[in-house]
Design a protein around this motif. Structure first.
Motif, mmCIF file in Angstrom:
data_model
loop_
_atom_site.group_PDB
_atom_site.id
_atom_site.type_symbol
_atom_site.label_atom_id
_atom_site.label_comp_id
_atom_site.label_asym_id
_atom_site.label_seq_id
_atom_site.Cartn_x
_atom_site.Cartn_y
_atom_site.Cartn_z
ATOM 1 N N ARG A 1 -8.748 8.784 2.302
ATOM 2 C CA ARG A 1 -7.879 9.051 1.107
ATOM 3 C C ARG A 1 -6.707 8.596 0.826
ATOM 4 O O ARG A 1 -6.144 8.323 -0.196
ATOM 5 C CB ARG A 1 -7.722 10.729 1.402
ATOM 6 N N ALA B 1 -11.854 1.853 -2.488
ATOM 7 C CA ALA B 1 -11.884 3.115 -1.513
ATOM 8 C C ALA B 1 -12.598 4.445 -2.117
ATOM 9 O O ALA B 1 -12.570 4.450 -3.402
ATOM 10 C CB ALA B 1 -10.698 3.666 -1.187
ATOM 11 N N ALA C 1 -7.162 5.258 -1.112
ATOM 12 C CA ALA C 1 -7.399 5.442 -2.363
ATOM 13 C C ALA C 1 -6.283 5.776 -3.287
ATOM 14 O O ALA C 1 -5.896 5.407 -4.270
ATOM 15 C CB ALA C 1 -8.429 6.815 -2.670
#
Length: 381
Positions: A102, A380, A105
Motif C-alpha cells: 500500500r 505495486a 503504491a
C-alpha cells in the motif's frame, strides 16, 4: 520498472533488517553493479506504521528474520527459538507485507515481490495446492489446497496416514521455515511410531528449535509434539525415498531468478533433514549431473521443473526451489518453494544460466537492470 531521471538506472530500496546478512549481501551486489546503494527501509518502521517510499523506487522485500525485536512484534514471544506462534507470525508478517504494498503504491514505487505470492509461499498447504494445480510434480498430500481438512492433532495425522496409505510422512508447520517444527514420521509393524525432528520439549511441554536432529521413539512423544504444533496449522506430505550421494540422502536448492534456474546447491545428510544448519553438508553438483545422465534422465528437465514451479508465482522475481530427486535419479519432485531461498553466499551461477560468475544477489540485480533496459514495469498492487 522505474528509471532514474539522470542515467536510466533503477533506484532501489530494500525492506529488511539493517545490517543483516541478507541486506548486506544485496547491498554488495548493488554496489558491484555500479548502482547507488539501495535505500533500506527497516521492518521495524513497517511494523510501526512509519515506513515510506519514494516515487519511482523499485522495492525489494527481504526476510524479516534474525532480528529479535522484529520477531517479538510478529510472534508476540521473547524467544526466537520457540516453535509455537507461527500462525500469529504469519498473520503479522503478511499484514506487514500488504502495508508495504500500500505504501509503495501511494508513492508510485514498484515491487519485485508480490504480496499475494508471499502469502501463498508462507503457507505450505496453499503453496502445495498451487504447485499441484500448475502441474508441478509434488509429493502426495492430504492437506493440499484451501479446501483441505484441518489437522487438529496427532489423531488426525494418524487417520490421514491410514486413509491415504502413507506409512511415512513429513509433518510440517504450515507457516514454518528452515525445518522449524518439522517431523519425519514413520510407522512400522505392531503399531510402532517413530519420528526424526529438531524439535525439543522442555519440562513444561514448550517446543524449541534445536540445531541437533534427534529421534523420537515412542508414539506418545510424537503425539505430544504434533498436538502442541497443531493449533498453528499443519501440512502433511508423503515422505519420498530420495536419491543418495556418498551414502547420504540428497536434495537440491535451486534458485530461480526472473524465470530462469540460475544457481543450485546439493545438500546431503544422514538424517531426513538436509538443511545445512542442521548438520547437512554441501554435495557435489557435477556428481549429481553425472548420476542423472547415467540414469537416462535429463538435468535440463530437472531444472525446468524448478522453473515451472517459479512460474506459479509470477509476481516474484526470485524463489528458492527445494528439488527432491527420487531414488535412482530419474524423477524429481518439488518439496517447497521459498520466498527467501537465496541466502547461499559465494555460490556462483550455473553454466549456461546467464548468471555465470554471479552470486544469487548479483543475479537478481542483473535481472532488475535487464528489466529496466526492456522498460518492463512491475507495479505495486
Amino acid at each position: 520498472m522505474s528509471r532514474s531521471a539522470s542515467n536510466g538506472a533503477p533506484r532501489l530500496a530494500v525492506v529488511g533488517n539493517p545490517g543483516s546478512r541478507r541486506v548486506s549481501l544485496f547491498q554488495d551486489a548493488v554496489r558491484a553493479a555500479g548502482l547507488p546503494e539501495a535505500r533500506t527501509v527497516s521492518w521495524l518502521d513497517v511494523l510501526r506504521g512509519v515506513a515510506d517510499f519514494l516515487p519511482g523506487e523499485t522495492v525489494r522485500i527481504e526476510s524479516p528474520g534474525e532480528d529479535a525485536e522484529v520477531d517479538r512484534w510478529l510472534r508476540g514471544a521473547d524467544d526466537p527459538t520457540r516453535v509455537e506462534g507461527s500462525a500469529l507470525w504469519y498473520a503479522g508478517f503478511t499484514a506487514a507485507v500488504r502495508e508495504v504494498a500500500r505504501a509503495a503504491a501511494r508513492a508510485g514505487a514498484g515491487l519485485l515481490d508480490g504480496p499475494a505470492d508471499i502469502a501463498v509461499l508462507f503457507d505450505k498447504r496453499l503453496c502445495h495446492g498451487v504447485l499441484e494445480a500448475a502441474g508441478v510434480p509434488v509429493p502426495a498430500s492430504p492437506t493440499s489446497g484451501p479446501a483441505a481438512p484441518a489437522v487438529r492433532g496427532w489423531a488426525d495425522v494418524r487417520a490421514l496416514m491410514a486413509e491415504h496409505r502413507m506409512p511415512r510422512v513429513f509433518v510440517k508447520p504450515a507457516h514454518g521455515s528452515s525445518a522449524s517444527g518439522v517431523l519425519a514420521v514413520e510407522t512400522a509393524g505392531a503399531g510402532r511410531v517413530r519420528a526424526t525432528t529438531s524439535v525439543e520439549r522442555d519440562p513444561a511441554g514448550r517446543l524449541y528449535n534445536s540445531l541437533r536432529v534427534r529421534r523420537c521413539t515412542t508414539e506418545r512423544e510424537v503425539a505430544a509434539i504434533v498436538d502442541a504444533l497443531a493449533p498453528d496449522g499443519l501440512h502433511i506430505e508423503r515422505w519420498l525415498p530420495k536419491a543418495a550421494q556418498g551414502g547420504r540422502v540428497a536434495d537440491l536448492r535451486v534458485v530461480v531468478v526472473d524465470g530462469r534456474a540460475t544457481h543450485a546447491v546439493v545438500r546431503t545428510s544422514r538424517s531426513p533433514m538436509t538443511n545445512l544448519h542442521l548438520g547437512g553438508e554441501r554435495g557435489d553438483l557435477d556428481q549429481v549431473r553425472a548420476a542423472v545422465g547415467a540414469a537416462g534422465a535429463d538435468w535440463g528437465a530437472a531444472l525446468a521443473v524448478c522453473e515451472q514451479a517459479a512460474e506459479a508465482f509470477p509476481d516474484t522475481l526470485c524463489v528458492g526451489v527445494d528439488l527432491l530427486p527420487v531414488t535412482g535419479w530419474r524423477r524429481f519432485a518439488v518439496g517447497e518453494v521459498n520466498a527467501f531461498g537465496d541466502l547461499l553466499p559465494r555460490l556462483t551461477g550455473l553454466p549456461g544460466s546467464g548468471a555465470e560468475g554471479l552470486d544469487t544477489y548479483a543475479a537478481q540485480v542483473a535481472a532488475v537492470l535487464n528489466r529496466a533496459r526492456n522498460t518492463r514495469v512491475t507495479p505495486a498492487p
